[in-house]
Scaffold this motif. Structure first.
Motif, short mmCIF file in Angstrom:
data_model
loop_
_atom_site.label_atom_id
_atom_site.label_comp_id
_atom_site.label_asym_id
_atom_site.label_seq_id
_atom_site.Cartn_x
_atom_site.Cartn_y
_atom_site.Cartn_z
N MET A 1 0.86 -1.18 0.00
CA MET A 1 0.00 0.00 0.00
C MET A 1 0.90 1.24 0.00
N PRO A 2 0.59 2.25 -0.79
CA PRO A 2 1.38 3.48 -0.80
C PRO A 2 1.37 4.18 0.56
N LEU A 3 2.45 4.89 0.82
CA LEU A 3 2.64 5.60 2.08
C LEU A 3 2.69 7.10 1.80
N PHE A 4 2.00 7.88 2.63
CA PHE A 4 1.93 9.33 2.46
C PHE A 4 2.21 10.03 3.77
N MET A 5 2.79 11.23 3.67
CA MET A 5 2.95 12.13 4.80
C MET A 5 2.15 13.38 4.46
N ASP A 6 1.21 13.73 5.33
CA ASP A 6 0.48 14.98 5.08
C ASP A 6 0.89 16.02 6.10
N VAL A 7 0.72 17.29 5.71
CA VAL A 7 1.14 18.42 6.53
C VAL A 7 -0.04 19.38 6.65
N HIS A 8 -0.36 19.71 7.89
CA HIS A 8 -1.41 20.68 8.19
C HIS A 8 -0.75 21.91 8.82
N SER A 9 -1.06 23.08 8.33
CA SER A 9 -0.59 24.34 8.91
C SER A 9 -1.79 25.05 9.51
N LEU A 10 -1.95 24.94 10.83
CA LEU A 10 -3.15 25.45 11.48
C LEU A 10 -2.93 26.72 12.28
N GLY A 11 -1.70 27.13 12.46
CA GLY A 11 -1.43 28.36 13.21
C GLY A 11 -1.52 28.15 14.71
N ASP A 12 -1.74 29.25 15.42
CA ASP A 12 -1.77 29.22 16.89
C ASP A 12 -2.91 28.37 17.42
N GLY A 13 -2.67 27.81 18.58
CA GLY A 13 -3.73 27.10 19.28
C GLY A 13 -3.77 25.60 19.05
N VAL A 14 -2.84 25.04 18.30
CA VAL A 14 -2.81 23.59 18.08
C VAL A 14 -2.26 22.93 19.34
N THR A 15 -2.99 21.94 19.87
CA THR A 15 -2.51 21.22 21.05
C THR A 15 -2.48 19.72 20.77
N MET A 16 -1.64 19.03 21.50
CA MET A 16 -1.57 17.57 21.38
C MET A 16 -2.93 16.94 21.67
N ASP A 17 -3.65 17.46 22.66
CA ASP A 17 -4.96 16.90 23.00
C ASP A 17 -5.95 17.03 21.85
N ASP A 18 -5.97 18.19 21.19
CA ASP A 18 -6.86 18.38 20.05
C ASP A 18 -6.51 17.43 18.91
N VAL A 19 -5.23 17.27 18.66
CA VAL A 19 -4.79 16.40 17.57
C VAL A 19 -5.08 14.94 17.91
N ALA A 20 -4.93 14.56 19.17
CA ALA A 20 -5.26 13.19 19.58
C ALA A 20 -6.73 12.89 19.32
N ARG A 21 -7.61 13.85 19.60
CA ARG A 21 -9.04 13.65 19.33
C ARG A 21 -9.30 13.54 17.83
N ALA A 22 -8.65 14.38 17.04
CA ALA A 22 -8.82 14.31 15.58
C ALA A 22 -8.30 12.98 15.05
N HIS A 23 -7.18 12.51 15.59
CA HIS A 23 -6.62 11.22 15.16
C HIS A 23 -7.58 10.08 15.50
N ALA A 24 -8.18 10.14 16.67
CA ALA A 24 -9.16 9.11 17.04
C ALA A 24 -10.33 9.10 16.07
N ALA A 25 -10.76 10.27 15.63
CA ALA A 25 -11.84 10.35 14.63
C ALA A 25 -11.39 9.77 13.30
N ASP A 26 -10.12 10.00 12.92
CA ASP A 26 -9.58 9.39 11.70
C ASP A 26 -9.64 7.87 11.79
N LEU A 27 -9.21 7.33 12.93
CA LEU A 27 -9.21 5.88 13.11
C LEU A 27 -10.61 5.30 13.02
N ALA A 28 -11.60 6.04 13.49
CA ALA A 28 -12.99 5.56 13.44
C ALA A 28 -13.57 5.62 12.03
N THR A 29 -12.96 6.41 11.16
CA THR A 29 -13.49 6.65 9.81
C THR A 29 -12.70 5.91 8.72
#
Length: 83
Positions: A1-29
């Motif tokens: 399977m092909p492998l990709f690296m994506d990059v998000h530039s979100l600016g101020d306010g990005v936290t590990m906790d927010d990204v962990a929740r988004a990652h959990a949503a990715d895993l569910a989808t």
């Protein structure tokens, strides 16, 4: 399977906790799109997120982000793993 690296530039306010929740949503989808989000990294001070994903193509990886939480990557790169 092909492998990709994506990059998000979100600016101020990005936290590990927010990204962990988004990652959990990715895993569910991801299964509906034959995608597997493997790892992510966060540079809180720079507002950057990096995601490593196995996917049939970049569009499938973007679709998972869009459906899971709406945070689509600014750039998606096809990558090869080295040691």
């Amino acid at each position: 399977m092909p492998l990709f690296m994506d990059v998000h530039s979100l600016g101020d306010g990005v936290t590990m906790d927010d990204v962990a929740r988004a990652h959990a949503a990715d895993l569910a989808t991801q299964d509906a799109h034959e995608v597997s989000y493997l790892r992510y990294w966060v540079a809180e001070g720079e507002g950057q997120i990096f995601c490593l994903v196995e996917a049939p193509n970049a569009e499938a990886a973007d679709t998972v982000h869009r459906e899971a939480h709406g945070l689509v990557a600014d750039h998606v790169y096809a990558v090869q793993e080295g040691s």
